[in-house]
Design a protein around this motif. Structure first.
Motif, PDB file in Angstrom:
ATOM      1  N   GLU A 227       5.371   2.753  11.633  1.00 40.43           N
ATOM      2  CA  GLU A 227       6.259   1.586  11.262  1.00 40.43           C
ATOM      3  C   GLU A 227       7.214   2.176  10.472  1.00 40.43           C
ATOM      4  O   GLU A 227       8.541   1.447  10.158  1.00 40.43           O
TER       5      GLU A 227
ATOM      6  N   ARG B 201      -5.170   0.473   2.550  1.00 37.98           N
ATOM      7  CA  ARG B 201      -3.871   1.566   2.391  1.00 37.98           C
ATOM      8  C   ARG B 201      -4.747   3.134   2.040  1.00 37.98           C
ATOM      9  O   ARG B 201      -5.466   3.069   1.074  1.00 37.98           O
TER      10      ARG B 201
ATOM     11  N   GLU C 113      -3.150   0.380   6.561  1.00 36.44           N
ATOM     12  CA  GLU C 113      -1.988   1.514   6.824  1.00 36.44           C
ATOM     13  C   GLU C 113      -2.536   2.630   6.466  1.00 36.44           C
ATOM     14  O   GLU C 113      -3.085   2.938   5.352  1.00 36.44           O
TER      15      GLU C 113
ATOM     16  N   ARG D  85       0.476   1.711  11.067  1.00 36.50           N
ATOM     17  CA  ARG D  85      -0.515   0.400  10.922  1.00 36.50           C
ATOM     18  C   ARG D  85      -1.887   0.621  11.904  1.00 36.50           C
ATOM     19  O   ARG D  85      -1.498   0.823  13.318  1.00 36.50           O
TER      20      ARG D  85
ATOM     21  N   ALA E 213       4.789  -3.766  -3.078  1.00 34.09           N
ATOM     22  CA  ALA E 213       5.058  -5.231  -2.857  1.00 34.09           C
ATOM     23  C   ALA E 213       4.267  -5.782  -1.847  1.00 34.09           C
ATOM     24  O   ALA E 213       3.872  -7.113  -1.583  1.00 34.09           O
ATOM     25  N   HIS E 214       3.376  -5.191  -1.109  1.00 30.83           N
ATOM     26  CA  HIS E 214       2.581  -5.385  -0.094  1.00 30.83           C
ATOM     27  C   HIS E 214       1.036  -5.247  -0.414  1.00 30.83           C
ATOM     28  O   HIS E 214       0.437  -4.207  -0.154  1.00 30.83           O
ATOM     29  N   ARG E 215       0.395  -6.099  -1.267  1.00 35.45           N
ATOM     30  CA  ARG E 215      -0.725  -5.858  -1.875  1.00 35.45           C
ATOM     31  C   ARG E 215      -2.256  -5.671  -0.840  1.00 35.45           C
ATOM     32  O   ARG E 215      -2.275  -6.537   0.071  1.00 35.45           O
ATOM     33  N   VAL E 216      -3.000  -4.868  -1.260  1.00 38.44           N
ATOM     34  CA  VAL E 216      -4.340  -4.847  -0.693  1.00 38.44           C
ATOM     35  C   VAL E 216      -5.416  -4.754  -1.777  1.00 38.44           C
ATOM     36  O   VAL E 216      -5.197  -4.756  -2.777  1.00 38.44           O
TER      37      VAL E 216
ATOM     38  N   GLY F 261      -0.186  -1.887  -6.425  1.00 36.07           N
ATOM     39  CA  GLY F 261      -0.174  -2.638  -5.191  1.00 36.07           C
ATOM     40  C   GLY F 261      -1.623  -2.997  -4.749  1.00 36.07           C
ATOM     41  O   GLY F 261      -1.836  -2.760  -3.441  1.00 36.07           O
TER      42      GLY F 261
ATOM     43  N   ARG G  68       5.439   0.167  -1.346  1.00 38.48           N
ATOM     44  CA  ARG G  68       4.282  -0.351  -0.569  1.00 38.48           C
ATOM     45  C   ARG G  68       3.742  -1.300  -1.548  1.00 38.48           C
ATOM     46  O   ARG G  68       2.803  -2.060  -1.210  1.00 38.48           O
TER      47      ARG G  68
END
Length: 329
Positions: A298, A223, A252, A325, A130-133, A153, A128
């Motif tokens: 997801e 997250r 998420e 999500r 790679a999907h920055r928050v 991330g 996860r």
């Protein structure tokens, strides 16, 4: 940089106008609130509970042990009995430091399952990154390895747990320190091991608090993570409400549990889903049952989770992992 807002757990109240909170001001090693309540910072970790004095009385071993060497701690644990505070503390730290940091420990853990106990879940969390928050949080973070992965991330991560001994070590490890700990050999006998830290600078905050009552603003976290925690709280449905409250719209949830219910930990009438807790969890999230929002699933998977007990024994679990999500209204 995005930073979490910490609030006083003792005076916040839900009114008809919404949630009324006061933030805390740090003065030395104490956090103070305008309401008059104060909260100690112990070994760099703030203790943010409605009754911090009660916690200290019940957890003196965790309070004191930060001042003692690993050799002295092992000596105190060896005198027993098995359920004495130091014996339980040393066993807990041995199990979870090996599970989280065993691949970065010298010597490496021995025993019937030499692989890293947390490896499968770490792979899920690391993916996860790679999907920055902006903000991420892990409730029940223990000794911090998942927080380290989350920080790759996120702009900032909060690690929250009720175990002060674990948090002290997590804080040191993620400040880049090497941490000496006692690895259980057999019974109440231990040998020293050293875990290598990972310096993440000021991108992590630590809080010693109850996962069912976190002292944080709602709706702030992109997250929200709770791994192997649902079966470690008295009311799992309440924990889901907390996670939902913390999660930002479009954010998420990362959840995992073996659903290993135990009397004395999970209330008898609070266990989810009868013979199929995984299906119950998915249904609650998708339907928004007792939550503020509904969730889209997801990812679902079953992964391994192993805890080394000592040189000759380990416990292995099949853990249900779920990523969901939060749907915007």
């Amino acid at each position: 940089m995005t930073r979490p807002v910490v609030v006083c757990p003792g005076c916040r109240v839900l009114t008809d106008e919404g949630l009324s909170v006061r933030t805390l001001e740090q003065r030395g090693e104490i956090l103070r609130c305008e309401c008059g309540r104060s909260y100690p910072i112990l070994g760099g970790v703030p203790l943010l509970l409605r009754d911090p004095a009660g916690y200290v009385q019940n957890e003196l071993a965790s309070i004191i042990e930060g001042e003692l060497s690993a050799e002295v701690q092992a000596l105190l644990a060896s005198s027993g009995p098995d359920d004495a505070p130091y014996a339980r503390l040393q066993e807990h730290l041995s199990i979870y430091l090996d599970a989280h940091w065993g691949d970065r420990a010298e010597p490496a853990p021995d025993g019937p399952t030499p692989e890293l106990g947390a490896a499968a879940l770490l792979e899920k969390v690391a993916a996860r990154a790679a999907h920055r928050v902006g903000l991420a949080i892990e409730l029940g973070c223990s000794v911090g390895r998942f927080v380290a992965e989350l920080a790759r991330g996120a702009d900032h991560v909060v690690g929250l747990d009720l175990h002060l001994g674990a948090l002290r070590r997590a804080r040191r490890l993620l400040a880049g320190e090497d941490v000496i700990y006692n690895r259980r050999v057999a019974g109440r006998h231990y040998r020293a091991a050293t875990a290598r830290g990972d310096d993440l600078g000021d991108r992590v905050s630590w809080i010693c608090s109850d996962a069912l009552d976190p002292p944080l603003l709602p709706g702030e976290y992109g997250r929200v993570v709770a791994l192997n925690l649902l079966d470690s709280v008295s009311r799992p449905a309440q924990l889901l409400q907390v996670l939902d409250g913390l999660c930002a719209p479009g954010g998420e949830l990362l959840l995992a549990s073996p659903y290993a219910w135990q009397s004395g930990i999970v209330e008898e009438d609070a266990r989810l889903g009868g013979a199929d807790p995984a299906a119950e969890l998915a249904a609650r999230l998708q339907g928004g049952v007792e939550l503020r929002a509904r969730y889209e699933l997801e990812e679902e998977d079953d992964v391994s989770w192993t805890l080394r007990k000592d040189q000759r024994s380990a416990v292995s679990y099949r853990v249900h992992y779920l990523r969901a999500r939060k749907l915007e209204a």
